[in-house]
Enzyme design. Structure first.
Site, short mmCIF file in Angstrom:
data_model
loop_
_atom_site.label_atom_id
_atom_site.label_comp_id
_atom_site.label_asym_id
_atom_site.label_seq_id
_atom_site.Cartn_x
_atom_site.Cartn_y
_atom_site.Cartn_z
N ALA A 12 0.63 -1.20 0.49
CA ALA A 12 0.29 -0.10 -0.05
C ALA A 12 0.92 0.94 0.29
CB ALA A 12 -1.26 0.08 1.19
N GLY A 21 2.55 3.83 -3.11
CA GLY A 21 2.42 4.60 -3.93
C GLY A 21 1.88 3.52 -4.64
N PHE A 71 15.93 19.01 -12.54
CA PHE A 71 16.45 17.68 -11.38
C PHE A 71 17.57 17.12 -12.43
CE2 PHE A 71 15.98 14.63 -7.69
CZ PHE A 71 15.11 15.88 -6.68
N ASP A 131 10.20 -8.39 -0.10
CA ASP A 131 9.28 -9.53 0.27
C ASP A 131 9.37 -10.27 -0.80
OD1 ASP A 131 10.62 -8.15 3.02
OD2 ASP A 131 8.23 -8.45 3.28
N GLN A 155 20.98 1.78 -7.24
CA GLN A 155 21.72 3.01 -7.15
C GLN A 155 21.62 3.65 -5.64
OE1 GLN A 155 18.66 6.09 -7.76
NE2 GLN A 155 19.80 6.61 -9.78
N HIS A 182 23.08 7.13 -3.65
CA HIS A 182 22.78 8.15 -3.94
C HIS A 182 23.57 8.57 -3.28
CE1 HIS A 182 21.41 12.48 -3.21
NE2 HIS A 182 19.68 11.78 -3.98
N LEU A 200 18.80 10.35 3.37
CA LEU A 200 18.87 11.37 2.62
C LEU A 200 19.14 12.78 2.57
CD1 LEU A 200 18.93 10.61 -1.10
CD2 LEU A 200 16.78 11.15 -0.73
N GLU A 214 19.47 15.25 -3.69
CA GLU A 214 20.30 16.16 -4.18
C GLU A 214 19.80 18.05 -4.57
OE1 GLU A 214 20.26 13.93 -8.11
OE2 GLU A 214 19.09 15.63 -8.61
N ARG A 256 24.62 10.70 -9.61
CA ARG A 256 24.27 10.52 -8.99
C ARG A 256 24.93 9.43 -9.13
NH1 ARG A 256 17.94 9.55 -7.52
NH2 ARG A 256 17.71 11.76 -6.98
N HIS A 309 20.20 3.37 -2.61
CA HIS A 309 18.63 4.32 -2.50
C HIS A 309 17.60 3.67 -2.84
CE1 HIS A 309 16.58 7.61 -2.43
NE2 HIS A 309 16.45 8.10 -4.22
N ARG A 340 18.09 4.70 -12.66
CA ARG A 340 16.87 5.86 -12.48
C ARG A 340 17.34 7.43 -12.58
NH1 ARG A 340 14.51 8.48 -8.64
NH2 ARG A 340 15.28 7.16 -6.46
N LEU A 360 8.97 8.18 -8.65
CA LEU A 360 7.58 8.18 -7.95
C LEU A 360 6.25 8.85 -9.45
CD1 LEU A 360 7.90 11.72 -5.98
CD2 LEU A 360 7.21 9.19 -5.14
C1 LIG Z 1 14.33 8.81 0.91
C2 LIG Z 1 13.78 8.88 -0.74
C3 LIG Z 1 13.90 10.37 -1.38
C4 LIG Z 1 13.42 9.98 -2.61
N1 LIG Z 1 13.04 10.63 -3.11
C5 LIG Z 1 11.87 10.55 -4.55
C6 LIG Z 1 11.74 11.39 -5.74
O1 LIG Z 1 12.27 12.31 -4.70
N2 LIG Z 1 11.29 11.29 -6.46
C7 LIG Z 1 11.35 9.88 -7.36
O2 LIG Z 1 11.08 9.85 -8.49
N3 LIG Z 1 11.58 8.74 -6.45
C8 LIG Z 1 11.77 9.62 -5.07
N4 LIG Z 1 12.85 8.07 -3.91
C9 LIG Z 1 12.26 6.71 -4.33
C10 LIG Z 1 10.56 6.88 -4.32
O3 LIG Z 1 10.31 7.06 -3.11
C11 LIG Z 1 10.19 4.66 -4.49
O4 LIG Z 1 10.87 3.74 -5.16
C12 LIG Z 1 8.92 4.38 -4.36
O5 LIG Z 1 7.88 5.35 -3.88
C13 LIG Z 1 8.14 2.93 -4.15
O6 LIG Z 1 6.62 2.79 -4.16
P1 LIG Z 1 6.35 1.51 -3.97
O7 LIG Z 1 4.87 2.14 -3.90
O8 LIG Z 1 7.28 0.60 -4.70
O9 LIG Z 1 7.05 0.95 -2.63
P2 LIG Z 1 6.51 1.86 -1.08
O10 LIG Z 1 6.40 2.94 -0.43
O11 LIG Z 1 7.41 1.44 -0.36
O12 LIG Z 1 5.56 0.70 -0.46
C14 LIG Z 1 5.45 -0.28 -0.18
C15 LIG Z 1 4.68 -1.49 0.64
O13 LIG Z 1 4.77 -2.74 0.36
C16 LIG Z 1 4.17 -3.01 1.39
N5 LIG Z 1 5.00 -4.60 1.59
C17 LIG Z 1 5.95 -4.78 1.43
N6 LIG Z 1 6.10 -6.45 1.55
C18 LIG Z 1 5.31 -6.30 2.23
C19 LIG Z 1 4.31 -8.32 1.85
N7 LIG Z 1 5.69 -8.52 2.54
N8 LIG Z 1 3.45 -8.10 2.66
C20 LIG Z 1 2.26 -7.01 3.17
N9 LIG Z 1 3.15 -5.86 2.46
C21 LIG Z 1 4.07 -5.92 1.98
C22 LIG Z 1 5.10 -1.67 2.53
O14 LIG Z 1 3.95 -2.19 3.49
C23 LIG Z 1 4.30 -0.96 1.28
O15 LIG Z 1 2.63 -0.26 1.42
C24 LIG Z 1 12.94 8.36 -2.79
C25 LIG Z 1 13.23 7.16 -2.63
C26 LIG Z 1 13.75 7.47 -0.38
C27 LIG Z 1 14.41 6.03 -0.14
#
Ligand SMILES: Cc1cc2nc3c(=O)[nH]c(=O)nc-3n(C[C@H](O)[C@H](O)[C@H](O)COP(=O)(O)OP(=O)(O)OC[C@H]3O[C@@H](n4cnc5c(N)ncnc54)[C@H](O)[C@@H]3O)c2cc1C
Ligand code: SF4
Ligand code: FES
Lengths: 258, 591
Positions: free
Chosen positions: B13, B15, B116, B222, B241, B243, B253, B256, B287, B354, B395, B401
């Site tokens: 849950a 993004g 950026f 996972d 990556q 950072h 973090l 940038e 990066r 990162h 990336r 995002l």
């Molecule tokens: C500090 C930081 C800054 C960043 N800044 C940027 C930025 O400015 N611009 C950009 O484009 N990207 C940025 N990124 C990268 C980007 O934020 C992430 O790659 C992205 O948000 C990942 O989204 P996601 O939905 O794939 O995973 P996540 O948001 O990590 O969500 C994972 C979900 O999976 C669930 N989950 C995991 N394992 C299990 C399991 N076994 N069973 C059930 N649920 C599980 C968790 O509960 C969670 O809800 C940044 C990353 C970091 C760490």
């Protein structure tokens, strides 16, 4: 290769500490424990850990969990104050364990760590968050619009955007709500966090749901329960002016202007 | 054990998961299973922004964005996927605005945009203002906005449910289909079997393979691990990556934007060392280049601090008011966590793990691939867990995002549409056997080794040997440690023997995924005898398009249900998949 700025022991003590150079010390934590499978009530347990000046309370909890007592249970994820998982009562005040440095909470005396108050304790530092999220969901925390959608983005001036900036910062950690004496005494009160999240939409120029939301907050369990004790503002790890937001909602109710 | 039945089950849950849920739940019966409360997901940590060629402040178009993405990824990007992402970016941002996201605004009240790294006008002419943002809290706003809309839409969540297995079974067509998932409920220790026509994996990244990382404690790969154990390949895992600017020792973090606003990197002698590595753009080089330069300074003895193991990010020449206006959150991190006042003192920084460019392979419809061409019917993946591949070997900032919104949406639609026309596949016999074996074996073991000791050993070797600089020797050393850990893991013990909120047990389970993935990362990196994007081999410093312009596909034999839970792979087999090239032929990557 790994930098170890926060873990560096400075033995000898002849240099004045430089950025990232931190001595280690022993600190005692007194933690409220409760195992629902064996305990009938909460009790204290005491642990000693070796900490460094830049360690957070969360680091100490991890040290205990990882090296001494794996059964110690708490929630955490981001470890830098943005996910809202680890609000707890540290030396009697609500804080995020990951945003509280040990050195800032007087490590000369045992540091007490308890679950946040007013929500049912599930195990050790873990509470049932459902009542908190229920109150949040109650205030319709989403944009409500009328009329046709524009094809492009809605237009909003930066000044209008700034109007609700402060309350967009909320990470739903519950530190405010569970520091509120009204909430402790009356489980029905929505609590500050729900009002903060209503404020975020009431003062958004794009939103048309203000009247509905204000009606909800005008309820007996709503905004009028607030006695302006400012605990919530002190507790908020995001620096949100919670009390001010509540006052603004009250004013909007009285003047119907928002 | 409880059994549930949904048309679509979304795992995660963040993004990607919530964007999928918004689509799927309006079309069909959908459940979202998440190990964290939705708003705790690490999407909320993202700072910088989300790119889309809105052209709100200057000329721009999605084709330029596509080019930058392909070049930024050092040509390992699948160009059809990048094109889709950059084209759909515009709607993705507009959709978020309509859902209520409080973007910063231009003087005309439109969504504001800023520069950026790596995003340029007209194929590299100059930097372009493409990143849409909400202060330095863009990820937080995306996560909150998506959750708010899930509340509005009444999306059904199962919070603190850990999905630990993927169920498959032979369908009427004789092919292996997705049948559902098995989840462990944190509050009770109970196992739940979810039967579903479609399963969407959106479980995020795996930064905790490394010691120094910007990732949350819960990002333990996972989804990748679960899929891999069931015989699904993992693509391009060697590309991680790093950072450049993590807070030294902590990995938190600093965006940038700090260098974008004029911050300068210095070594122990106070030298602006990036002038030597990237004479033209200096501190604003890509990066991977900056991270390597920093690591090199440290390695050659010019690191700062008592252990000479970090460099300094100097903001002291900037006006405090400017810092407050532009970099409030990250300078607060420096104050809170290192006790450093950025107005007057330079901030200790070091590269931090990162982002996982690799993951579960999918096509542009987010359908998961079982090999180079065939899909697993009913299985979808999106976000950091997946590899479509829009990021190639590196990336660009702001493109994740974007990825989670574009491909999260696509996954939600595709999963619901598939479910509309597909029958339920029978659950396999004893569907929960593998998970039960795994958790009960660990929970009831009386003595053995601590989870934390093994995890430390793993993270330390990965930081030392498979980080910014890699050589055959360093990776063999890491593999030696990993092999040892695979054996030691068989004796891992937890102290918490209870059923309720047993996070001790779940950390042990997560460690299993980390060890499994560390091996895949390292084996892929060892076999890739070239340097490209985030993967740098000191023994093969050049990019080698003749032999390595191809995706790595790692396979293991699927686990069979065993009473002790899954075993680690005896062998990981590496294969390759061609890169999809549409418009852009590989060129040298110069900035
Ligand atoms: C500090 C930081 C800054 C960043 N800044 C940027 C930025 O400015 N611009 C950009 O484009 N990207 C940025 N990124 C990268 C980007 O934020 C992430 O790659 C992205 O948000 C990942 O989204 P996601 O939905 O794939 O995973 P996540 O948001 O990590 O969500 C994972 C979900 O999976 C669930 N989950 C995991 N394992 C299990 C399991 N076994 N069973 C059930 N649920 C599980 C968790 O509960 C969670 O809800 C940044 C990353 C970091 C760490
Ligand atoms: S207002 Fe502050 S204290 Fe209250 S829930 Fe939000 S972030 Fe936490
Ligand atoms: S662990 Fe995320 S706020 Fe503390």
């Amino acid at each position: 290769m790994t930098a170890t700025a926060e873990k560096t022991d400075q033995t000898g003590g002849q240099d004045s500490p430089k950025a990232g150079v931190v001595p280690s010390f022993t600190v005692t934590l007194k933690i409220s424990r409760f195992d629902p499978e064996t305990d009938s009530e909460q009790h204290w347990e005491t642990y000693e850990v070796t900490a460094h000046a830049t360690d957070r309370v969360l680091d100490a909890l991890h040290q205990i969990k990882w090296d001494q007592d794996g059964s110690l249970s708490f929630r955490r994820s981001c470890a830098h104050g943005v996910c809202g998982s680890d609000a707890m009562r540290i030396n009697g005040k609500n804080r995020l364990a990951c945003k509280t440095l040990i050195k800032d909470v007087n490590p000369d005396k045992p540091i007490t760590v308890e679950p946040i108050k007013g929500l049912p304790v599930e195990k050790d530092l873990i509470v049932d968050m459902e009542p908190f999220f229920d109150a949040y969901r109650e205030v319709m925390p989403f944009l409500i619009t009328e009329g046709n959608e524009p094809t492009r983005e809605r237009i909003q001036s930066q000044a209008d955007r700034d109007r609700f900036d402060d309350t967009t910062k909320c990470i739903l950690c519950a530190a405010c709500t569970t520091s509120c004496p009204v909430f402790w005494n009356d489980g029905q009160y929505f609590g500050p966090a729900a009002i903060v999240n209503a404020h975020r939409f009431i003062f958004d120029s794009r939103d048309d749901g203000g009247t509905q939301r204000l009606e909800i907050l005008n309820d007996k369990e709503g905004v009028w329960r607030c006695r302006t004790t400012f605990n919530c503002t002190d507790a908020c790890p995001r620096g949100i002016e919670v009390t001010k937001a509540i006052q603004e909602v009250k004013r909007a109710l009285l003047t119907s202007r928002f | 054990m409880q059994t549930h039945k949904y048309d679509v089950v979304i795992v995660g849950a963040g993004g990607a998961g919530m964007r999928a849920a918004l689509e799927s739940s309006t079309r069909t019966r959908t459940a979202v299973l998440t190990k964290l409360y939705p708003t705790r997901s690490h999407t909320g940590a993202a700072q910088g922004g989300m790119c889309a060629a809105l052209a709100n402040v200057e000329e721009d178009n999605w084709e330029w964005h596509t080019f930058d993405t392909v070049k930024g990824g050092d040509y390992l990007v699948d160009q059809d996927a990048a094109e889709i992402m950059c084209r759909e970016a515009i709607d993705a941002v507009i959709d978020l605005e309509k859902m209520g996201l409080p973007f910063n605004r231009t003087p005309e009240g439109k969504i504001d945009q800023r520069r950026f790294g790596g995003h340029t006008r007209n194929h590299g002419e100059a930097a372009v203002r493409r990143s849409c943002f909400a202060a330095d809290r863009t990820g937080h706003m995306i996560l909150q906005t998506l959750y708010q809309n899930c509340v509005k839409q009444g999306v059904e969540f199962y919070n603190e449910f850990y999905v630990l297995d993927l169920l498959m079974n032979t369908g009427p067509d004789g092919v292996e289909h997705t049948a559902g998932v098995v989840a462990y409920e944190l509050a009770t220790g109970e196992l739940h079997v979810f039967q579903a026509k479609s399963v969407v994996f959106a479980t995020g990244g795996t930064g905790k393979v490394f010691k120094t990382t910007s990732n949350a404690h819960t990002l333990t790969g996972d989804g990748m691990g679960v899929a891999f154990r069931r015989g699904i390949p993992l693509e391009d895992m060697e590309f991680f990556q790093f950072h450049p600017t993590g807070l030294a020792g902590l990995g938190i973090l600093l965006s940038e934007a700090a260098r974008g606003e004029g911050g300068i990197l210095r070594n122990a002698d106070g030298e602006r060392f990036m002038e030597r590595y990237a004479p033209t753009i200096k501190d604003l080089a890509p990066r991977d280049i900056v991270a390597r330069s920093m690591a090199n300074e440290v390695r050659e003895g010019r690191g700062a601090g008592p252990n000479k193991d970090y460099v300094l990010l100097d903001l002291t020449h900037l006006e405090p008011a400017h810092i407050d206006a532009k970099l409030p959150d990250i300078t607060e991190f420096a104050r809170t966590y290192l006790g450093v006042e950025p107005y007057t003192e330079p901030v200790p920084v070091y590269p931090t793990a990162h982002y996982a460019m690799g993951g579960v392979p999918t096509n542009v419809e987010t359908e998961v691939l079982r090999n180079n061409t065939d899909i697993v019917p009913g299985l979808f993946a999106a976000g950091e867990v997946a590899c479509v591949s829009v990021h190639g070997s590196n990336r660009l900032g702001t493109n994740s995002l974007l990825d989670i919104n574009v491909f999260g949406r696509r996954a939600g639609i595709a999963a619901a549409e598939y479910a509309a026309n597909a029958p339920f596949v029978d659950l396999p016999a004893n569907p929960a056997a593998l998970v039960e074996g795994m958790v009960e074996t660990i929970r009831t073991r009386d003595s053995g080794e601590r989870v934390a000791d093994l995890r430390r050993a793993l993270q330390e070797t990965m930081d030392r040997n498979v980080q910014v600089f890699r050589t055959e020797a360093s990776m063999k050393e890491a593999l030696g440690v990993i092999d040892e850990l695979k054996e030691r893991y068989a004796a891992v013990v937890v102290q918490d023997k209870g059923k309720r909120y047993n996070t001790d047990l779940l950390e042990a389970v997560e460690l299993g995924f980390l060890i499994e993935l560390a091996e895949v990362i390292t084996l892929g990196a060892l076999a890739r005898k070239e340097s490209r994007g985030g993967h740098f081999r000191e023994d093969y410093e050049a990019r080698d398009d003749v032999n390595f312009m191809r995706h790595t596909m790692a396979y293991r034999a699927p686990v069979t249900d065993v009473e002790q839970g899954p075993k680690f792979a005896d062998e990981v087999r590496l294969d390759y998949k061609p890169v999809t090239v549409t418009r852009y032929q590989p060129m040298e990557r110069k900035y």
